[in-house]
Write a protein that holds these residues in place. Structure first.
Motif, PDB file in Angstrom:
ATOM      1  N   UNK A 124      70.049  51.400 -10.319  1.00  0.00           N
ATOM      2  CA  UNK A 124      69.793  49.997 -10.010  1.00  0.00           C
ATOM      3  C   UNK A 124      68.678  50.148  -9.383  1.00  0.00           C
ATOM      4  N   UNK A 125      67.790  48.693  -8.771  1.00  0.00           N
ATOM      5  CA  UNK A 125      66.770  48.572  -8.904  1.00  0.00           C
ATOM      6  C   UNK A 125      66.830  47.596  -7.556  1.00  0.00           C
ATOM      7  N   UNK A 126      66.183  47.673  -6.285  1.00  0.00           N
ATOM      8  CA  UNK A 126      67.029  46.850  -5.070  1.00  0.00           C
ATOM      9  C   UNK A 126      64.866  46.727  -4.423  1.00  0.00           C
ATOM     10  N   UNK A 127      65.614  45.895  -3.603  1.00  0.00           N
ATOM     11  CA  UNK A 127      64.252  45.465  -2.885  1.00  0.00           C
ATOM     12  C   UNK A 127      65.099  45.158  -1.212  1.00  0.00           C
ATOM     13  N   UNK A 128      64.580  44.416  -0.150  1.00  0.00           N
ATOM     14  CA  UNK A 128      64.463  43.630   0.629  1.00  0.00           C
ATOM     15  C   UNK A 128      63.091  43.330   1.180  1.00  0.00           C
ATOM     16  N   UNK A 135      73.345  59.217  -7.894  1.00  0.00           N
ATOM     17  CA  UNK A 135      73.905  60.151  -6.695  1.00  0.00           C
ATOM     18  C   UNK A 135      74.012  59.386  -4.989  1.00  0.00           C
ATOM     19  N   UNK A 136      73.331  58.891  -4.944  1.00  0.00           N
ATOM     20  CA  UNK A 136      72.956  57.869  -3.762  1.00  0.00           C
ATOM     21  C   UNK A 136      71.403  57.946  -2.918  1.00  0.00           C
ATOM     22  N   UNK A 137      71.072  59.063  -3.798  1.00  0.00           N
ATOM     23  CA  UNK A 137      69.684  59.253  -3.837  1.00  0.00           C
ATOM     24  C   UNK A 137      68.706  57.559  -4.438  1.00  0.00           C
ATOM     25  N   UNK A 138      67.787  57.593  -2.770  1.00  0.00           N
ATOM     26  CA  UNK A 138      67.022  56.966  -3.043  1.00  0.00           C
ATOM     27  C   UNK A 138      65.572  57.043  -3.178  1.00  0.00           C
ATOM     28  N   UNK A 139      64.876  56.420  -4.272  1.00  0.00           N
ATOM     29  CA  UNK A 139      63.899  56.649  -4.509  1.00  0.00           C
ATOM     30  C   UNK A 139      62.750  55.031  -4.050  1.00  0.00           C
ATOM     31  N   UNK A 140      62.347  55.352  -2.655  1.00  0.00           N
ATOM     32  CA  UNK A 140      60.603  54.375  -2.710  1.00  0.00           C
ATOM     33  C   UNK A 140      59.407  54.180  -3.492  1.00  0.00           C
ATOM     34  N   UNK A 178      63.288  55.416   8.325  1.00  0.00           N
ATOM     35  CA  UNK A 178      63.767  55.243   7.330  1.00  0.00           C
ATOM     36  C   UNK A 178      65.663  55.726   7.201  1.00  0.00           C
ATOM     37  N   UNK A 179      65.804  56.313   8.008  1.00  0.00           N
ATOM     38  CA  UNK A 179      67.631  56.854   8.181  1.00  0.00           C
ATOM     39  C   UNK A 179      68.195  55.774   8.578  1.00  0.00           C
ATOM     40  N   UNK A 180      68.111  54.635   9.103  1.00  0.00           N
ATOM     41  CA  UNK A 180      68.606  54.013   9.531  1.00  0.00           C
ATOM     42  C   UNK A 180      68.677  52.669   7.987  1.00  0.00           C
ATOM     43  N   UNK A 181      66.981  52.715   7.697  1.00  0.00           N
ATOM     44  CA  UNK A 181      67.547  51.541   6.090  1.00  0.00           C
ATOM     45  C   UNK A 181      68.195  52.297   5.263  1.00  0.00           C
ATOM     46  N   UNK A 182      67.990  53.315   5.327  1.00  0.00           N
ATOM     47  CA  UNK A 182      68.660  54.347   3.949  1.00  0.00           C
ATOM     48  C   UNK A 182      69.963  54.370   4.232  1.00  0.00           C
ATOM     49  N   UNK A 183      70.660  53.863   5.459  1.00  0.00           N
ATOM     50  CA  UNK A 183      71.992  53.645   5.733  1.00  0.00           C
ATOM     51  C   UNK A 183      72.714  52.673   4.984  1.00  0.00           C
ATOM     52  N   UNK A 184      71.777  51.801   5.730  1.00  0.00           N
ATOM     53  CA  UNK A 184      71.957  50.137   5.390  1.00  0.00           C
ATOM     54  C   UNK A 184      71.911  50.158   4.222  1.00  0.00           C
ATOM     55  N   UNK A 185      71.102  50.278   3.202  1.00  0.00           N
ATOM     56  CA  UNK A 185      71.334  50.421   1.232  1.00  0.00           C
ATOM     57  C   UNK A 185      72.389  50.909   0.500  1.00  0.00           C
TER      58      UNK A 185
END
Length: 69
Positions: free
Chosen positions: A19-23, A37-42, A52-59
């Protein structure tokens, strides 16, 4: 705090995960790709190292709620 979170399938075939996401966070737009896999590619505006850790957790939480619920 994440605001105006949006996501859409990465592929036309919606059975293929990804999925593409934005916020917005602190008046700055962030975008990325959420892989199966849950990996986030910014892809736009990498968050500051201390956030980064907080935002990754929220995403992760938002994706679990909206996609996997």
């Amino acid at each position: 705090m994440i605001m105006h979170f949006q996501f859409k399938p990465l592929y036309e075939n919606k059975n293929i995960p990804g999925w593409n996401f934005s916020f917005y966070h602190k008046k700055q737009k962030f975008t990325g790709i959420y892989h199966q896999t849950g990996k986030i590619e910014w892809t736009k505006n990498l968050p500051e190292q201390d956030e980064i850790e907080t935002l990754t957790s929220q995403v992760h939480e938002l994706m679990l709620y909206h996609v996997y619920e």
